[in-house]
Design an enzyme around this catalytic site. Sequence first.
Site, PDB file in Angstrom:
ATOM      1  N   TYR A  59       3.372 -33.119  78.976  1.00  0.00           N
ATOM      2  CA  TYR A  59       3.609 -32.371  80.507  1.00  0.00           C
ATOM      3  C   TYR A  59       3.541 -30.459  80.151  1.00  0.00           C
ATOM      4  O   TYR A  59       2.501 -30.493  80.622  1.00  0.00           O
ATOM      5  CB  TYR A  59       4.783 -31.802  81.499  1.00  0.00           C
ATOM      6  CG  TYR A  59       5.075 -31.451  82.117  1.00  0.00           C
ATOM      7  CD1 TYR A  59       4.431 -31.966  83.700  1.00  0.00           C
ATOM      8  CD2 TYR A  59       6.076 -30.185  82.501  1.00  0.00           C
ATOM      9  CE1 TYR A  59       4.461 -30.397  84.545  1.00  0.00           C
ATOM     10  CE2 TYR A  59       5.513 -28.796  83.377  1.00  0.00           C
ATOM     11  CZ  TYR A  59       5.535 -29.574  84.526  1.00  0.00           C
ATOM     12  OH  TYR A  59       5.355 -28.859  85.837  1.00  0.00           O
ATOM     13  N   ASP A  62      -0.478 -30.249  79.579  1.00  0.00           N
ATOM     14  CA  ASP A  62      -1.387 -30.230  80.336  1.00  0.00           C
ATOM     15  C   ASP A  62      -1.630 -29.223  81.315  1.00  0.00           C
ATOM     16  O   ASP A  62      -2.461 -28.840  81.737  1.00  0.00           O
ATOM     17  CB  ASP A  62      -0.949 -31.293  81.785  1.00  0.00           C
ATOM     18  CG  ASP A  62      -1.108 -32.682  81.465  1.00  0.00           C
ATOM     19  OD1 ASP A  62      -2.187 -32.959  80.122  1.00  0.00           O
ATOM     20  OD2 ASP A  62      -0.488 -34.079  81.638  1.00  0.00           O
ATOM     21  N   GLU A 141      -1.852 -47.593  92.531  1.00  0.00           N
ATOM     22  CA  GLU A 141      -0.875 -48.511  91.214  1.00  0.00           C
ATOM     23  C   GLU A 141      -0.361 -47.917  90.134  1.00  0.00           C
ATOM     24  O   GLU A 141      -0.370 -46.632  90.019  1.00  0.00           O
ATOM     25  CB  GLU A 141      -2.463 -48.980  90.264  1.00  0.00           C
ATOM     26  CG  GLU A 141      -3.222 -49.479  91.628  1.00  0.00           C
ATOM     27  CD  GLU A 141      -4.591 -49.650  91.280  1.00  0.00           C
ATOM     28  OE1 GLU A 141      -5.176 -49.508  89.931  1.00  0.00           O
ATOM     29  OE2 GLU A 141      -5.606 -50.206  91.433  1.00  0.00           O
ATOM     30  N   LYS A 143       0.239 -46.294  86.984  1.00  0.00           N
ATOM     31  CA  LYS A 143      -0.361 -45.775  85.716  1.00  0.00           C
ATOM     32  C   LYS A 143      -0.031 -46.125  84.312  1.00  0.00           C
ATOM     33  O   LYS A 143       0.655 -45.660  83.747  1.00  0.00           O
ATOM     34  CB  LYS A 143      -0.525 -44.140  85.451  1.00  0.00           C
ATOM     35  CG  LYS A 143      -1.192 -43.629  84.823  1.00  0.00           C
ATOM     36  CD  LYS A 143      -1.542 -41.806  84.830  1.00  0.00           C
ATOM     37  CE  LYS A 143      -2.577 -41.257  83.765  1.00  0.00           C
ATOM     38  NZ  LYS A 143      -2.693 -41.859  82.904  1.00  0.00           N
ATOM     39  N   ASP A 145       0.272 -46.821  80.869  1.00  0.00           N
ATOM     40  CA  ASP A 145       0.447 -46.194  79.567  1.00  0.00           C
ATOM     41  C   ASP A 145       0.164 -47.040  78.384  1.00  0.00           C
ATOM     42  O   ASP A 145       1.356 -47.186  77.290  1.00  0.00           O
ATOM     43  CB  ASP A 145       2.138 -45.665  79.101  1.00  0.00           C
ATOM     44  CG  ASP A 145       1.897 -44.317  78.103  1.00  0.00           C
ATOM     45  OD1 ASP A 145       0.754 -43.902  77.741  1.00  0.00           O
ATOM     46  OD2 ASP A 145       2.595 -44.057  77.725  1.00  0.00           O
ATOM     47  N   GLU A 202      -6.204 -52.260  80.968  1.00  0.00           N
ATOM     48  CA  GLU A 202      -5.807 -51.667  79.682  1.00  0.00           C
ATOM     49  C   GLU A 202      -4.935 -52.469  79.312  1.00  0.00           C
ATOM     50  O   GLU A 202      -3.694 -53.566  80.625  1.00  0.00           O
ATOM     51  CB  GLU A 202      -4.639 -50.323  81.122  1.00  0.00           C
ATOM     52  CG  GLU A 202      -3.879 -49.766  79.893  1.00  0.00           C
ATOM     53  CD  GLU A 202      -4.358 -48.335  79.684  1.00  0.00           C
ATOM     54  OE1 GLU A 202      -5.946 -47.888  80.321  1.00  0.00           O
ATOM     55  OE2 GLU A 202      -4.136 -47.351  79.310  1.00  0.00           O
ATOM     56  N   TYR A 254      -7.547 -52.803  86.174  1.00  0.00           N
ATOM     57  CA  TYR A 254      -7.498 -51.421  87.234  1.00  0.00           C
ATOM     58  C   TYR A 254      -9.120 -51.075  88.282  1.00  0.00           C
ATOM     59  O   TYR A 254      -8.633 -50.148  88.839  1.00  0.00           O
ATOM     60  CB  TYR A 254      -6.768 -51.059  86.824  1.00  0.00           C
ATOM     61  CG  TYR A 254      -6.524 -50.366  85.814  1.00  0.00           C
ATOM     62  CD1 TYR A 254      -8.330 -48.922  85.885  1.00  0.00           C
ATOM     63  CD2 TYR A 254      -5.529 -50.235  85.008  1.00  0.00           C
ATOM     64  CE1 TYR A 254      -8.317 -49.033  84.630  1.00  0.00           C
ATOM     65  CE2 TYR A 254      -5.873 -49.771  83.559  1.00  0.00           C
ATOM     66  CZ  TYR A 254      -6.991 -48.561  83.668  1.00  0.00           C
ATOM     67  OH  TYR A 254      -7.006 -48.089  82.356  1.00  0.00           O
ATOM     68  N   LYS A 350       1.385 -37.991  87.982  1.00  0.00           N
ATOM     69  CA  LYS A 350       2.787 -37.888  86.648  1.00  0.00           C
ATOM     70  C   LYS A 350       3.680 -37.491  86.771  1.00  0.00           C
ATOM     71  O   LYS A 350       4.228 -36.505  87.634  1.00  0.00           O
ATOM     72  CB  LYS A 350       1.657 -36.991  85.854  1.00  0.00           C
ATOM     73  CG  LYS A 350       0.113 -36.996  85.462  1.00  0.00           C
ATOM     74  CD  LYS A 350       0.058 -37.869  83.885  1.00  0.00           C
ATOM     75  CE  LYS A 350       0.360 -37.844  82.853  1.00  0.00           C
ATOM     76  NZ  LYS A 350      -0.392 -37.244  81.990  1.00  0.00           N
ATOM     77  N   CYS A 444      39.596 -36.009  61.412  1.00  0.00           N
ATOM     78  CA  CYS A 444      39.737 -36.022  63.582  1.00  0.00           C
ATOM     79  C   CYS A 444      39.144 -34.966  63.947  1.00  0.00           C
ATOM     80  O   CYS A 444      40.741 -34.653  63.186  1.00  0.00           O
ATOM     81  CB  CYS A 444      40.828 -36.929  63.689  1.00  0.00           C
ATOM     82  SG  CYS A 444      40.541 -36.694  66.031  1.00  0.00           S
ATOM     83  N   CYS A 447      43.129 -35.010  65.878  1.00  0.00           N
ATOM     84  CA  CYS A 447      44.723 -34.670  65.311  1.00  0.00           C
ATOM     85  C   CYS A 447      44.049 -34.697  64.092  1.00  0.00           C
ATOM     86  O   CYS A 447      45.243 -34.824  63.290  1.00  0.00           O
ATOM     87  CB  CYS A 447      45.029 -36.136  65.696  1.00  0.00           C
ATOM     88  SG  CYS A 447      43.519 -37.218  65.065  1.00  0.00           S
ATOM     89  N   CYS A 462      38.303 -42.332  64.595  1.00  0.00           N
ATOM     90  CA  CYS A 462      39.715 -42.112  63.883  1.00  0.00           C
ATOM     91  C   CYS A 462      41.006 -42.997  64.673  1.00  0.00           C
ATOM     92  O   CYS A 462      40.624 -43.400  65.667  1.00  0.00           O
ATOM     93  CB  CYS A 462      39.589 -41.041  65.146  1.00  0.00           C
ATOM     94  SG  CYS A 462      41.825 -40.544  65.468  1.00  0.00           S
ATOM     95  N   CYS A 467      45.755 -40.806  68.686  1.00  0.00           N
ATOM     96  CA  CYS A 467      45.159 -39.207  69.246  1.00  0.00           C
ATOM     97  C   CYS A 467      45.094 -39.329  70.583  1.00  0.00           C
ATOM     98  O   CYS A 467      44.699 -39.293  71.515  1.00  0.00           O
ATOM     99  CB  CYS A 467      43.815 -39.475  68.653  1.00  0.00           C
ATOM    100  SG  CYS A 467      42.675 -38.006  68.222  1.00  0.00           S
TER     101      CYS A 467
HETATM  102  S1  IVH Z   1      -8.749 -45.605  87.504  1.00  0.00           S
HETATM  103  C1  IVH Z   1     -12.604 -43.841  87.194  1.00  0.00           C
HETATM  104  N1  IVH Z   1      -6.231 -46.827  87.226  1.00  0.00           N
HETATM  105  O1  IVH Z   1      -5.548 -43.886  82.220  1.00  0.00           O
HETATM  106  C2  IVH Z   1     -10.692 -44.375  87.215  1.00  0.00           C
HETATM  107  N2  IVH Z   1      -6.488 -45.619  85.595  1.00  0.00           N
HETATM  108  O2  IVH Z   1      -5.292 -40.929  82.607  1.00  0.00           O
HETATM  109  C3  IVH Z   1     -10.202 -44.008  86.034  1.00  0.00           C
HETATM  110  N3  IVH Z   1      -4.718 -45.850  83.112  1.00  0.00           N
HETATM  111  O3  IVH Z   1      -8.185 -43.053  81.233  1.00  0.00           O
HETATM  112  C4  IVH Z   1      -9.105 -44.849  85.864  1.00  0.00           C
HETATM  113  N4  IVH Z   1      -3.590 -47.093  84.204  1.00  0.00           N
HETATM  114  O4  IVH Z   1      -6.995 -45.246  81.214  1.00  0.00           O
HETATM  115  C5  IVH Z   1      -6.851 -46.320  86.466  1.00  0.00           C
HETATM  116  N5  IVH Z   1      -4.249 -47.957  87.481  1.00  0.00           N
HETATM  117  C6  IVH Z   1      -5.306 -47.065  86.341  1.00  0.00           C
HETATM  118  C7  IVH Z   1      -4.793 -46.882  85.319  1.00  0.00           C
HETATM  119  C8  IVH Z   1      -5.941 -46.291  84.315  1.00  0.00           C
HETATM  120  C9  IVH Z   1      -3.503 -46.139  83.076  1.00  0.00           C
HETATM  121  C10 IVH Z   1      -5.456 -45.075  82.368  1.00  0.00           C
HETATM  122  C11 IVH Z   1      -7.124 -44.901  81.984  1.00  0.00           C
HETATM  123  C12 IVH Z   1      -7.523 -43.903  82.483  1.00  0.00           C
HETATM  124  C13 IVH Z   1      -6.465 -42.689  81.993  1.00  0.00           C
HETATM  125  C14 IVH Z   1      -6.328 -41.305  82.613  1.00  0.00           C
END
Ligand code: IVH
Length: 711
Positions: A59, A62, A141, A143, A145, A202, A254, A350, A444, A447, A462, A467
């Site tokens: 964060y 970013d 959807e 995201k 990781d 992913e 995805y 995020k 401790c 005590c 302890c 105690c």
């Molecule tokens: S869509 C052009 N959908 O997050 C559309 N990406 O931080 C871009 N990621 O590079 C991708 N879950 O690797 C999409 N449900 C999801 C995702 C997803 C994870 C990843 C992906 C992307 C990265 C960006």
Amino acid sequence: MRYTEADQRRLYHLSKTLLQREVPTDKEAAAQMAAQLREVINYHEYRYYVLDDPVVSDYEYDMLYKKLEAIETQWPELVTPDSPTQRVSSDLSHDFPTVRHLAPLRSLANSYNAADLLEWERMVRRLTGVPDEQPIEYVVEPKFDGSSIALVYEHDLLVRAATRGNGVEGEDITPNAKAIRAIPLQAPFSSVGIAVAELRGEVLIRKDVFKKLNEERIAQGLEPFANARNAAAGGLRMKDPRETASRHLDAFVYTLNYAVDAQGNDMHHPIGTHDKAMQLVGRMGFKVPTEGHKVCKDIHEAIAFCEAWEQQRDNFPYEIDGMVVKVNDYELRARCGSTEHHPRWAMAYKFKARQATTKLLAVEFQVGRTGAVTPVAKLEPVHLAGVTISSASLHNEDFIRSRDIRIGDTVLVERAGDVIPYVVKPLLELRTGQERPIEFPRHCPVCHTPLFRPPGEAIWRCINNQCPAQVLQRIIYHVSKDGMDIEGLGKANVERFYQLGWLRSLADVYRLDYDKITQLDGFGPKSAENLRQAIERAKHNPLHKLIASLSIPLVGKKVAKLLAQRVYCIFDLQQWTTADFEQIDGIGPAVAQSVRAFFDNESNLRMLRQMEALGVNMCQTEEDKPHKRTAHSPLAGKTILFTGSLEHMTRKEAQEKAEAAGAVVLSGVSKKLDILVVGNNPGSKLRKAQQLGSVQILSEKEFLELLEQEG
Ligand code: IVH
């Protein structure tokens, strides 16, 4: 290391300062800030991508990046060719052949709250010309990781799999992708007229599989993986595909990134929407997001769905770091277009960072209800996942020693779900030489009894049962929700009564003087009377609640229930040998010894006798008996499962209520399941139950009504 320690300290502190600063309004100051931002961002990218050892949260990174972008958008002439904004991040190495993707694999723009998403929707409306009164449909959807992958199918066959690389070119890792079971080697694209397709997805590891994988590695004397993402990304890049297979990787798809028919015509528009495309590839055998996935009729529904998942991200079986909101209609997407970096029709939401760095100011040693002495870090207050924290767990002495954590260190802290925040590691490169080692006490702190570390355990204890710190913690636990559940007697009041000398043992709870309590500040006749009634009610609690409330080491709710089922009254346990305890399925030697030791201690028996004399129930009740419910009870003997988030109670409370009504809580949907209770945002469990057809599906309200019928 590219940076000296002095550089690193400077860049770390500069990052924190820049995070606090607003973007200046005059150009000269902005130019200076941009130069500083570039320097710190380059450093953080090096820590993250090269060393795999970041010192700020995602964060914070970013936010630094966004500030730089903001300056460069306002004064484009300040952009330098080597600015971090001028490159799309890359994971290219030279271990695998490089291949060109059929269409660019763009990244995502990030948002952090509802306001960001609303602003984005305004931009989508501007770009598409859709008027305000006409809702735009979105797909939300998870995201994931993990590690990004692109799969190319030609004439129904998987011909290539590549990493994302720099978005234009990636690494060809086809043999490894073929070792992942969730990736079909062939798929009937031609049945819908698609000759060549590129799918994006992913690669990741399910959390429970990851946990096992690490346990196995530790057992083999190997270094455990730092996290599931590293294990997945590394697994994709193994030299030997059998190694990839051994990591039990999973893959979700995805995006239909590219799709043409035999004549080279784009197939997105005939398909119509992202949701239809995903249903299509789902039917062809790909794993597509189901849980955490929703087609939302407008942006408000999408925002609510994102926020709901942020609350329950820990229930998701895979690591997710946010949600992705996507315009559903391909025609509208085409009108939005893309930047070099990301499509304008999608936005990542995020989740709040769960890691942050701060200073370790001091260490306190707390004595728990079973005597365990645990080190607690006192921290410079830091904002983490939505709350400010100023203390965190340091686990135990071995943890502190193995990581060489010192007072004065800058430490990385993490907060996962609703558990207590904990220190992950110190940032050694930020040391100034002023740091002091942490002295672990040998007595401790309350005590002063010498501490004892049982062989094979990591915890110092302890062993003085009397105690004062232990006694206080045991009373707090005894009256808590997990114990006798006495309303109106929270931690603060227990501490207050303890200070006044009114509570010195668990039995004292049942001989409080309500006339005195009425005189206390903050109490009156009404609240004292309420407390009296709550304590009177608790006296009639079933036996298992009493057993669980006694803080017998290793005895939680489950063991307490097993014991309560088998005795007429608690004093029967006095006669049991460890062998008798071990006869019970679910009780091992350590638990058996612990219960035996409790009943061998005369002061415990005295306390129980006092409680009995004060009217506390010591005997098995109807609720303690196994299979106590009769056929007329609608939940008796039924198997039940909960999915989605509940409005009126937590998942744990619902499960307890169901169990109390004689139901058995299952962990997954199967033919054995009788009832599925569905809260908000149910996931794949609901779909599975509907497919089975034999499962009774109830709303939360209907479940509560059933409980009411129970009385
Ligand atoms: S869509 C052009 N959908 O997050 C559309 N990406 O931080 C871009 N990621 O590079 C991708 N879950 O690797 C999409 N449900 C999801 C995702 C997803 C994870 C990843 C992906 C992307 C990265 C960006």
